[in-house]
Design a protein around this motif. Structure first.
Motif, PDB file in Angstrom:
ATOM      1  N   ARG A  93     -43.450 -12.686 -10.834  1.00 39.11           N
ATOM      2  CA  ARG A  93     -44.504 -12.981 -11.815  1.00 39.11           C
ATOM      3  C   ARG A  93     -45.783 -12.221 -11.492  1.00 39.11           C
ATOM      4  NH1 ARG A  93     -42.379 -18.422 -11.369  1.00 39.11           N
ATOM      5  NH2 ARG A  93     -41.319 -19.005 -13.336  1.00 39.11           N
ATOM      6  N   GLY A  97     -47.649  -9.638 -13.801  1.00 41.12           N
ATOM      7  CA  GLY A  97     -49.057  -9.792 -14.146  1.00 41.12           C
ATOM      8  C   GLY A  97     -49.854  -8.546 -13.829  1.00 41.12           C
ATOM      9  N   ALA A 117     -44.720  -9.137 -19.500  1.00 41.14           N
ATOM     10  CA  ALA A 117     -45.012 -10.452 -18.920  1.00 41.14           C
ATOM     11  C   ALA A 117     -44.208 -11.554 -19.596  1.00 41.14           C
ATOM     12  CB  ALA A 117     -46.512 -10.735 -19.018  1.00 41.14           C
TER      13      ALA A 117
END
Length: 636
Positions: A93, A97, A117
């Motif tokens: 993640r 990001g 994302a």
């Protein structure tokens, strides 16, 4: 793994998988061990379905089931290891990001960053479905693909004998006592064969004898050894006081044609006692046995560094470690050089004088039988007074001139396992030039570096030092960058035939179409009807000719032949020599690597002598063949 499942019960597959996985994990880690489990599963599925005569639907069902089990285990493990899973997901993640933040700096890339994302969030949310589904899909794809590839290989190997091996003797509860053995009117016919391999054989072998069985290829020699080793005949009687005890201490031991197929230990000393029970192995005088067979002080050497003659001596030492009463050497001299052959025959002849045993030597070399107490001549499965004499190849005059230089070696040296404690030098400073259309003979004993030189010339091995260059019409390039321009015919031709039929094999090498296949067969003197024959049914001489036909179809610039006469009887040898003369006169450049000087030299323009990895004369071009001259130093 597929062949194992095809021939044996599930427990054999399971035990092999467990043992292999443990060894692989210790040697190469978790990922390699997981790969081995996957290989075992797919191989087990294909082999089992083939054994039960199933089809593609069964493979797909079992592959899907196996994929479901593996997916469940993988997902379950990730669920249990939740902290590690969350840490991994957080890293993914964060990476997504970061990509989104970088993309936001450029207005045109901002939508792409949002998409990355969002996609990562979706994937991580449904991770269990994607991981499990991916595993199931991969197993299904692997199973279907393997069905067509591995399944075809298993179909081709269906001719191999299973547990009822033609060499193995049936159970015999009597005490081990193979001698004396007496054969009376023995006959043997293989399943589905139209004629008998043996007929009317009368023979007795007793302790203290050295018996030679001489015959040409297809005469029934190997079949007779199987009878002596305990295989029941299909006709006549075989009497012995006990069981043959094949492979059992005090029973019957065999030394086979190809020494590398019998070598199992990494070190020489290990191989001598390989397979013996611990108590029996502890009582073996390994150093004494090695000294007896001429390998004194070599117990610590790696078996991979031994020459062919040394490997055969090691096989004899391993046989003697079982204290056999009957030792059978089946064509054990056919793959080694003349000097090594004489030494091995002398060793075998002396064994019955020093041990309470008999030795049976099977050979197609009449000279090998000179030291025997008795000689049995076989022809077409029957005992005869003598074998037909085949004419020796005569010096074949060249019909076209040679051209310019085509292959050049300068300072070629090669060392195996270089930089390790096991490094073994094979070649030292080889300088050699070959002309277009030339027939060059490279001679040397076992272990002289001939096969290493052959592989370097074919570009299949890059030398440790020096260069091997191919001079083409417009430029010069290293031969290893022109794979296929120089073709190599292996010493064991059968290992080079990969297709089901002769025609398919030739087409695979470049002979496209029926006409091209027929032309290639014509070039090597084979009948065109052989195009439809299975490669499994070819004789040794036919297999060598088919390999040469395939090479010719590929239109190489140079053909390298590694021991083309090895394992052939006089008729087969004469046929191959005649074929070499035909190929030379058609313009092919031939490099023949052999220790059969007396036969091959008849068609060669020049001879160079390799000894201990060195050419005896650097000016190899000065070595010319003169009929009648003996091999002394580097010239015949």
């Amino acid at each position: 793994m597929g062949l194992l499942a095809h021939r044996h019960r599930f427990r054999a597959q399971l035990a092999t998988t467990i043992a292999g996985t443990i060894v692989t994990f210790v040697a190469a880690g978790l990922l390699a061990a997981q790969n081995l489990v996957g290989i075992a599963v797919i191989g087990g599925i294909i082999g089992t379905v083939k054994r039960r005569r199933g089809g593609l639907p069964a493979v797909a069902a079992l592959s899907g089931l196996a994929g479901g089990v593996m997916a469940t285990l993988t997902v379950g493990m990730l669920l249990v290891l939740s902290k590690s899973r969350h840490l991994l997901f957080d890293n993914v993640r964060n990476l997504a990001g970061g990509v989104e933040s970088l993309a936001a700096r450029v207005s045109a890339l901002k939508p792409a960053g949002h998409w990355v994302a969002a996609s990562v969030d979706t994937v991580l949310h449904w991770w269990w479905l994607l991981v499990g589904g991916g595993i199931v899909a991969a197993m299904l794809a692997s199973g279907v693909f393997s069905w067509f590839v591995l399944g075809a290989v298993l179909d081709r190997l269906a001719w191999l004998p299973g547990r009822d091996n033609l060499l193995d003797a049936p159970d015999d509860d009597r005490p081990v006592a193979p001698l004396p053995v007496t054969l009376r009117q023995v006959a043997f016919r293989y399943p589905d064969a139209r004629t008998e391999a043996l007929s009317g054989i009368d023979l007795t072998v007793d302790v203290g004898e050295f018996v030679a069985i001489v015959g040409h290829n297809g005469s029934g020699k190997s079949t007779l050894t199987r009878i002596l080793a305990g295989r029941p005949p299909t006709g006549g009687t075989v009497t012995r006081p006990g069981s043959a005890g094949l492979g059992v201490r005090g029973g019957t031991a065999m030394v086979l044609q190809r020494p590398e197929s019998q070598t199992l230990g990494v070190l020489v000393a290990d191989d001598v006692v390989w397979g013996l029970p611990t108590a029996d192995a502890a009582g073996v005088d390994i150093d004494g046995l090695l000294a007896e067979v001429g390998l004194a002080g070599m117990g610590g050497r790696e078996t991979a560094t031994l020459s062919g003659g040394q490997q055969q001596r090691l096989a004899v030492a391993a046989a003697l470690a079982r204290r056999p009463t009957l030792l059978i050497a089946d064509e054990a001299t056919s793959m080694i050089d003349p000097e090594g052959r004489r030494d091995l025959v002398a060793l075998l002849a002396d064994l019955p004088r020093r041990h309470p045993m008999a030795v049976v030597l099977v050979t197609h070399h009449e000279a090998d039988a000179a030291a025997a107490d008795r000689v049995v001549h076989l022809s077409d499965g029957r005992c005869v007074d003598h074998l037909p004499a085949w004419p020796r190849p005569a010096r074949a005059a060249r019909h076209r001139p040679m051209g310019e230089d085509i292959l050049e070696l300068r300072g070629v040296a090669h060392t195996y396992n270089r930089g390790t404690p096991w490094e073994t030098p094979a070649l030292h400073g080889i300088d050699l030039t070959v002309r277009r259309g030339e027939a060059l003979l490279v001679v040397g004993g076992n272990g002289s570096g001939k096969s290493t030189l052959a592989w370097i010339m074919a570009g299949l091995t890059i030398p440790s030092a020096g260069s091997c260059d191919l001079h083409e019409f417009t430029r010069t390039r290293p031969v290893h960058k022109r794979i296929g321009a120089v073709q190599l015919a292996f010493q064991h031709s059968r290992l080079q035939l990969q297709r089901q039929t002769v025609g398919e094999e030739i087409e695979d090498w470049g002979g496209h179409g029926t006409a091209a296949v027929g032309k290639a067969l014509d070039a090597v003197g084979l009948d065109r009807v052989l195009a439809a024959r299975s490669v499994e049914k070819l004789s040794g001489g036919q297999a060598k000719r088919v390999v040469l036909a395939a090479l010719v179809a590929g239109r190489p610039q140079v053909v390298v032949l590694d021991e083309p006469l090895a394992g052939l009887d006089p008729e087969g040898r004469a046929g191959v020599v005649e074929l070499l003369a035909r190929l030379r006169d058609s313009g092919h450049t031939l490099i023949v690597i052999s220790h059969d000087v007396s036969d091959v030299a008849a068609v060669c323009d020049r001879i160079v002598h390799l000894r201990d990895g060195r050419l005896l004369e650097n000016d190899a071009a000065a070595m010319e063949y003169r009929p009648g001259q003996d091999l002394r130093g580097g010239v015949r």
